[in-house]
Enzyme design. Sequence first.
Site, PDB file in Angstrom:
ATOM      1  N   ASP A  62       0.887  -1.164   0.000  1.00  0.00           N
ATOM      2  CA  ASP A  62       0.000   0.000   0.000  1.00  0.00           C
ATOM      3  C   ASP A  62       0.921   1.207   0.000  1.00  0.00           C
ATOM      4  OD1 ASP A  62      -1.678   2.127   0.479  1.00  0.00           O
ATOM      5  OD2 ASP A  62      -2.341   1.448   2.459  1.00  0.00           O
ATOM      6  N   VAL A  63       1.047   1.880  -1.136  1.00  0.00           N
ATOM      7  CA  VAL A  63       2.015   2.979  -1.246  1.00  0.00           C
ATOM      8  C   VAL A  63       1.676   4.155  -0.349  1.00  0.00           C
ATOM      9  CG1 VAL A  63       2.753   2.381  -3.589  1.00  0.00           C
ATOM     10  CG2 VAL A  63       0.840   3.983  -3.269  1.00  0.00           C
ATOM     11  N   TYR A 154      -5.895  15.673 -10.264  1.00  0.00           N
ATOM     12  CA  TYR A 154      -5.031  14.709 -10.958  1.00  0.00           C
ATOM     13  C   TYR A 154      -3.921  15.443 -11.701  1.00  0.00           C
ATOM     14  CZ  TYR A 154      -3.471  11.276 -14.390  1.00  0.00           C
ATOM     15  OH  TYR A 154      -2.699  10.455 -15.182  1.00  0.00           O
ATOM     16  N   THR A 189      -5.893   1.595 -20.537  1.00  0.00           N
ATOM     17  CA  THR A 189      -5.998   0.658 -19.425  1.00  0.00           C
ATOM     18  C   THR A 189      -7.344   0.919 -18.748  1.00  0.00           C
ATOM     19  OG1 THR A 189      -5.004   2.178 -17.841  1.00  0.00           O
ATOM     20  CG2 THR A 189      -3.500   0.748 -19.085  1.00  0.00           C
TER      21      THR A 189
END
Length: 287
Positions: A62-63, A154, A189
Amino acid sequence: MAKRERSLAGKVVVITGAAQGIGASTATALSRLGAKVVIGDLDQVLAEKTAAELGAEALPLDVTDTKGFTEFLDEVERRVGPIDVLINNAGIMPLAPLDEEDDAATRRLLEINLHAVIHGTREAVKRMRPRGTGHIVNIASMAGKAGFPGAATYCATKHAVVGLSESVHLELHGTGVLVSCVMPAVVRTELASGLGEAKFFKSVQPEDVAQAIVDALRRPKFDVFVPASLDAMGRITRLLPRRLGEGLLRALGGDKILSSATHSSARAEYESRAARSAPAVEKGADS
């Protein structure tokens, strides 16, 4: 004189968020070249499946858990050896106009897309600088060079990753530790679910990004645009007065690339998964 191509055989490569998408494609490409690849991902089941197909290793990560991230890197070095390459790939892209984005989503974006990259980069520098060798690859985006409606936070995180990478690149000059910043267009993706196409903003496949990363590792360079034509497009628009540049963006449909999908039902599954992608952050928020 052309740069001598570097061999990746036997190199210990760590890729975050590599159970699928760009990370998995990159793991595949590097494994084929003989690199010792370690996948770190929140989805341990999928990570182990991907790793098994490649003969690689997978460890839970889990970064957003900084202590856990450090322990993950320690474990990699215990099991496989000193890390030669760290690819900070984990990232999310929930879409919404800024006034509709809740604070929890903002925190997730900042923790996964930025803080985790800062922490991973710092940890890599601490391990690589004493050895005088190593390569850090940070996955940013063309959104790190321009703003796009529908994804303000973002874009902010990706601008920050570009700035971080540029600064660390200069800090490490002459140390033997290299930095590359990868800036792809829309990559097909799960993250790109519901996104359309725009003129001259051609989307790419994860395999295209993986090959660009491999090329940057073999023949080191800092700026990695995918496709390469994005570099020229960015340079041209930055030379134009703001009004003309924004007009060109609208004429090419670039202003709709992300905003057109902000309420798309095609993104529902991805948005739901992204909302569960930072357990350490959510746990901290509830305590």
